[in-house]
Write an enzyme that holds these catalytic residues in place. Sequence first.
Site, PDB file in Angstrom:
ATOM      1  N   ASP A 124      -2.812   2.474  -6.150  1.00 10.11           N
ATOM      2  CA  ASP A 124      -1.796   2.559  -5.103  1.00 10.11           C
ATOM      3  C   ASP A 124      -1.716   1.348  -4.181  1.00 10.11           C
ATOM      4  O   ASP A 124      -1.018   1.394  -3.171  1.00 10.11           O
ATOM      5  CB  ASP A 124      -2.014   3.820  -4.263  1.00 10.11           C
ATOM      6  CG  ASP A 124      -3.348   3.823  -3.538  1.00 10.11           C
ATOM      7  OD1 ASP A 124      -4.216   3.009  -3.891  1.00 10.11           O
ATOM      8  OD2 ASP A 124      -3.515   4.642  -2.618  1.00 10.11           O
ATOM      9  N   GLU A 125      -2.392   0.261  -4.509  1.00  9.73           N
ATOM     10  CA  GLU A 125      -2.248  -0.926  -3.658  1.00  9.73           C
ATOM     11  C   GLU A 125      -2.492  -2.190  -4.468  1.00  9.73           C
ATOM     12  O   GLU A 125      -3.194  -2.186  -5.475  1.00  9.73           O
ATOM     13  CB  GLU A 125      -3.194  -0.872  -2.452  1.00  9.73           C
ATOM     14  CG  GLU A 125      -4.651  -0.860  -2.794  1.00  9.73           C
ATOM     15  CD  GLU A 125      -5.536  -0.964  -1.557  1.00  9.73           C
ATOM     16  OE1 GLU A 125      -5.185  -1.722  -0.623  1.00  9.73           O
ATOM     17  OE2 GLU A 125      -6.583  -0.305  -1.538  1.00  9.73           O
TER      18      GLU A 125
ATOM     19  N   ASP B 129       0.859  -1.186   0.000  1.00 14.17           N
ATOM     20  CA  ASP B 129       0.000   0.000   0.000  1.00 14.17           C
ATOM     21  C   ASP B 129       0.894   1.233   0.000  1.00 14.17           C
ATOM     22  O   ASP B 129       1.675   1.440   0.931  1.00 14.17           O
ATOM     23  CB  ASP B 129      -0.900  -0.018   1.239  1.00 14.17           C
ATOM     24  CG  ASP B 129      -1.979   1.048   1.193  1.00 14.17           C
ATOM     25  OD1 ASP B 129      -2.189   1.643   0.118  1.00 14.17           O
ATOM     26  OD2 ASP B 129      -2.615   1.286   2.240  1.00 14.17           O
TER      27      ASP B 129
END
Length: 352
Positions: free
Chosen positions: A103-104, A8
């Site tokens: 983003d993860e 993350d």
Amino acid sequence: MRKIIHVDMDCFFAAVEMRDNPALRDVPIAIGGSRVKRGVISTANYPARKFGVRSAMPTAMALKLCPHLILLPGRFDAYKEASVRIQEIFSRYTSLIEPLSLDEAYLDVTDSLHCHGSATLMAQEIRQTISDELNLTASAGIAPVKFLAKIASDLNKPNGQYVITPDEVPHFLKTLPLSKIPGVGKVSAAKLENLGLRTCEDVQKSDLAMLLKRFGKFGRVLWERSQGIDERSINNERLRKSVGVERTLADDIHDWSDCETIITEQLYPELERRLAKVKPDLLIARQGVKLKFNDFQQTTQEHVWPKLNKDDLIATAKKTWQERRAGRGVRLVGLHVTLLDPQLERQLVLGL
């Protein structure tokens, strides 16, 4: 037993803005809509979070909490580019990647031989590589199942990681609040608390039939998670819209022959390998090249092409080199393909 890593990025959108404009690093900033448009905050950096500014918060409320908050409209092309490069780093360790957003992502490294098979060391290497190559930080969680890896990635933020080994799962679950389980929102948590269920241990002691009667399918999922059960595999088709490979060079290059050698001997074979894992013998939408110069400006060139084609990529790269380099040294060379929308691809294949 599986080895799952959940990576993350730390306040990703804001981090990209601070990286590209260091003057923003120590001041409160947020990505979001204007107060006039009744926007909401997408993300905020840590200086802003000290004032209570949070993701999904109405912009007007954020400005009340932090009147000197700097609002940025967002540069989604920049975020997407960074995300693609992060995915490329993941692919060095495993092909089993499930992006959840820009983003993860989940990574299944069970069968990876990197770092002598240590998921902990792989997570450290991945985070360090992201820092070295993109000047961004990431946090990670390592666990034998997906939901625990996701929970773990939040326990040592920012720029840290947390490991839950198989032997530690029972002890970890004993005091874990049910609200920490992905999918348990405020409303569900309140209903569970009214039943005296606050932790996973409480659910472990409860009757599955009662949970099924009150919550249906969610009741079974809750019971399984409270036992540490999560049989979901990595869905590596999720959000996968492009495949690319690029190299940052140790020394700038100034001769086209050097660039051509890098493409033919390094980049193209690797692109073929990665594309074969994702879409063997199937159509693509576009293919293209990227050059980054020694002044950190970059350019991309792509066009429609139904099949991966080395000669076309080399011709495109040469044209881009000749028309856009302007005497500058080149510090990065990249190749990429954009994958065809699955529904459109099916229509085209059936029509052949």
